[in-house]
Scaffold this motif. Structure first.
Motif, PDB file in Angstrom:
ATOM      1  N   VAL A 111       0.868  -1.184   0.000  1.00 44.13           N
ATOM      2  CA  VAL A 111       0.000   0.000   0.000  1.00 44.13           C
ATOM      3  C   VAL A 111       0.907   1.238   0.000  1.00 44.13           C
ATOM      4  O   VAL A 111       1.791   1.371   0.847  1.00 44.13           O
ATOM      5  N   ILE A 112       0.672   2.127  -0.987  1.00 41.87           N
ATOM      6  CA  ILE A 112       1.579   3.278  -1.124  1.00 41.87           C
ATOM      7  C   ILE A 112       0.882   4.566  -0.685  1.00 41.87           C
ATOM      8  O   ILE A 112      -0.229   4.864  -1.123  1.00 41.87           O
ATOM      9  N   VAL A 113       1.574   5.337   0.184  1.00 47.14           N
ATOM     10  CA  VAL A 113       1.074   6.658   0.581  1.00 47.14           C
ATOM     11  C   VAL A 113       2.095   7.672   0.082  1.00 47.14           C
ATOM     12  O   VAL A 113       3.300   7.488   0.276  1.00 47.14           O
ATOM     13  N   VAL A 114       1.621   8.724  -0.620  1.00 46.70           N
ATOM     14  CA  VAL A 114       2.584   9.716  -1.109  1.00 46.70           C
ATOM     15  C   VAL A 114       2.580  10.952  -0.207  1.00 46.70           C
ATOM     16  O   VAL A 114       1.538  11.354   0.315  1.00 46.70           O
ATOM     17  N   ILE A 115       3.776  11.529  -0.031  1.00 45.11           N
ATOM     18  CA  ILE A 115       3.905  12.780   0.714  1.00 45.11           C
ATOM     19  C   ILE A 115       4.050  13.887  -0.323  1.00 45.11           C
ATOM     20  O   ILE A 115       4.791  13.746  -1.295  1.00 45.11           O
ATOM     21  N   THR A 116       3.303  14.956  -0.121  1.00 44.17           N
ATOM     22  CA  THR A 116       3.348  16.006  -1.137  1.00 44.17           C
ATOM     23  C   THR A 116       3.283  17.392  -0.500  1.00 44.17           C
ATOM     24  O   THR A 116       2.705  17.545   0.576  1.00 44.17           O
ATOM     25  N   GLY A 117       3.876  18.384  -1.185  1.00 40.24           N
ATOM     26  CA  GLY A 117       3.801  19.775  -0.711  1.00 40.24           C
ATOM     27  C   GLY A 117       2.428  20.337  -1.045  1.00 40.24           C
ATOM     28  O   GLY A 117       1.684  19.741  -1.832  1.00 40.24           O
ATOM     29  N   TYR A 118       2.081  21.498  -0.464  1.00 38.26           N
ATOM     30  CA  TYR A 118       0.763  22.104  -0.714  1.00 38.26           C
ATOM     31  C   TYR A 118       0.489  22.319  -2.205  1.00 38.26           C
ATOM     32  O   TYR A 118      -0.603  22.122  -2.688  1.00 38.26           O
TER      33      TYR A 118
END
Ligand SMILES: Nc1ncnc2c1ncn2[C@@H]1O[C@H](COP(=O)(O)OP(=O)(O)O)[C@@H](O)[C@H]1O
Ligand SMILES: [Mg+2]
Length: 394
Positions: free
Chosen positions: A81-88
């Motif tokens: 299961v992949i969770v992505v971290i992203t900027g605003y």
């Protein structure tokens, strides 16, 4: 070799050391094992050795970015299961990442509880997917065992009982009269029905497992039709039907094996015979071009009521009327026909008028020229016996 699954582990891939450290601290506090990687390449290398339930990956990274990581990970480990971290500023890109197979996204900056929550949800998802996979496997196993059970434990004894009855009738003919004879004949008819049901059931199971039709084979449809029609012509017919066929000259071989195609047209001709009227006709026509072969199976029988047509290809569905109530059948023949036609990349259509006629139109793709032409030895199988008992029952 199967990869080791590390059931409690989260992988974190982020070029930002602060994010890596904070993720590690927060998640370890919650009882997870954490492995961190400063680049996508390192994370992917490790993923080739072990399989964690969860992967957290930053979208914006030098060299390999989050999208590329997702693409590669999906190939080497479809279950993680992949969770992505992203900027605003990159919410849209997070959505794109989800379209590529990421499960959720975590906008920066995030609080420890936001991270924990998303990881918990990710783990729940992983466990659910795993359970579903296990259940699917168990279901397939049960189905496989059931098919074997049905074929060996039921079919064998039933066929034996049928044979005993045949022998009994043949050798002690003179001793049976009136009701006794009637009871034995009825027992024979019921056993034939059960054997037909088992036959159709097994065919459906084979079709569902994709182990019946051979799309790489090719067959001479003219020969198959000729064999089927001739077999029915030789049957003693209480209805006095007239059966014929017309095969256009130079017909190209069709895609598919002789066994499945014989079953397909055997079913259709069996129906045209069973649901016909006394003195009626059955006609099978085949014609085609370079791409398609069209086969029409027509009869001048009962016809199919409009209201039944939406259910024609549904399992166990049969027209219930005074005319059909004594005609034996399983309601699986047309389901099998439809599955075979779909499997071979063709189509099946109906033209019918109640009380007048029925025509089934089957369209099948012409085979690639290189394929060998299969034998048309196989015939309509159990449907032949079904059609005979259908006639006798009237
Ligand atoms: N040629 C036909 N003429 C009239 N009715 C038909 C014809 N073919 C099929 N049917 C109807 O469709 C039903 C389903 O056909 P099928 O799936 O072959 O099952 P079965 O023949 O075992 O009942 C039949 O019971 C019959 O009511
Ligand atoms: Mg039928």
């Amino acid at each position: 070799m199967a990869k080791t699954i590390q059931e409690n582990t989260v992988f974190v891939i982020d070029d930002d050391e602060i994010i890596r450290l904070s993720c590690e601290q927060i998640l370890k506090k919650s009882g997870y094992e954490v492995e961190t990687f400063a680049s996508g390449i390192n994370g992917i290398e490790r993923l080739k050795q072990v399989s964690p339930p969860l992967l957290v990956v930053d979208i914006k990274m030098p060299e390999l970015d989050g999208f590329e990581v997702i693409k590669i990970v999906r190939k080497i480990d479809p279950d993680v299961v992949i969770v992505v971290i992203t900027g605003y500023a990159t919410i849209e890109t997070a959505v794109d990442a989800m379209k590529m197979g990421a499960y959720d996204f975590l906008p920066k900056p995030f609080t420890p509880s936001e991270l924990r929550l998303i990881i918990e949800r990710g783990f729940e998802r992983w466990h659910l997917a795993r359970e579903a996979q296990l259940l699917r496997k168990q279901k397939e196993e049960v189905e496989r065992k059931f098919v074997t059970l049905v074929s060996h434990q039921l079919k064998g004894p039933l066929a034996a009982v049928k044979q005993y009855l045949d022998v009994l009738l043949y050798t002690c003919k003179d001793q049976f009269h009136g009701e006794t004879l009637e009871w034995i004949s009825r027992s024979q008819a019921r056993i034939s029905e059960m054997l037909n049901l088992i036959h159709d059931w097994l065919m459906m199971a084979k079709l569902d497992r994709g182990s019946l039709c051979d799309r790489n084979a090719s067959a001479d449809i003219g020969m198959i039709i000729e064999n089927i029609v001739e077999e029915y012509q030789q049957l003693p017919s209480s209805k006095n039907l007239s059966l014929s066929f017309e095969i256009a000259p130079g017909l190209k071989p069709v895609c598919g094996d002789a066994v499945s195609l014989s079953m397909l047209f055997g079913n259709l001709v069996s129906n045209a015979v069973k649901y016909n009227i006394a003195g009626g006709t059955v006609m099978v026509r085949a014609a085609g071009d370079d791409k398609w072969v069209h086969v029409e199976v027509s009869d001048t029988g009962l016809g199919i009521p409009e209201s039944f047509r939406p259910h024609l290809f549904e399992e166990f569905s049969r027209v219930r009327s005074q005319e059909t109530q004594n005609i034996p059948g399983t309601g699986l023949g047309l389901v099998i026909c439809k599955k075979i036609v779909d499997e071979l990349g063709g189509s099946i259509e109906l033209d019918s008028k109640e009380g007048e006629y029925t025509t089934f139109i089957v369209k099948l793709p012409v085979a690639e020229p290189k394929k060998e032409v299969g034998s048309a030895e196989e015939t309509a199988g159990s449907h032949l016996t079904e059609a005979i008992s259908g006639e006798n029952n009237e």
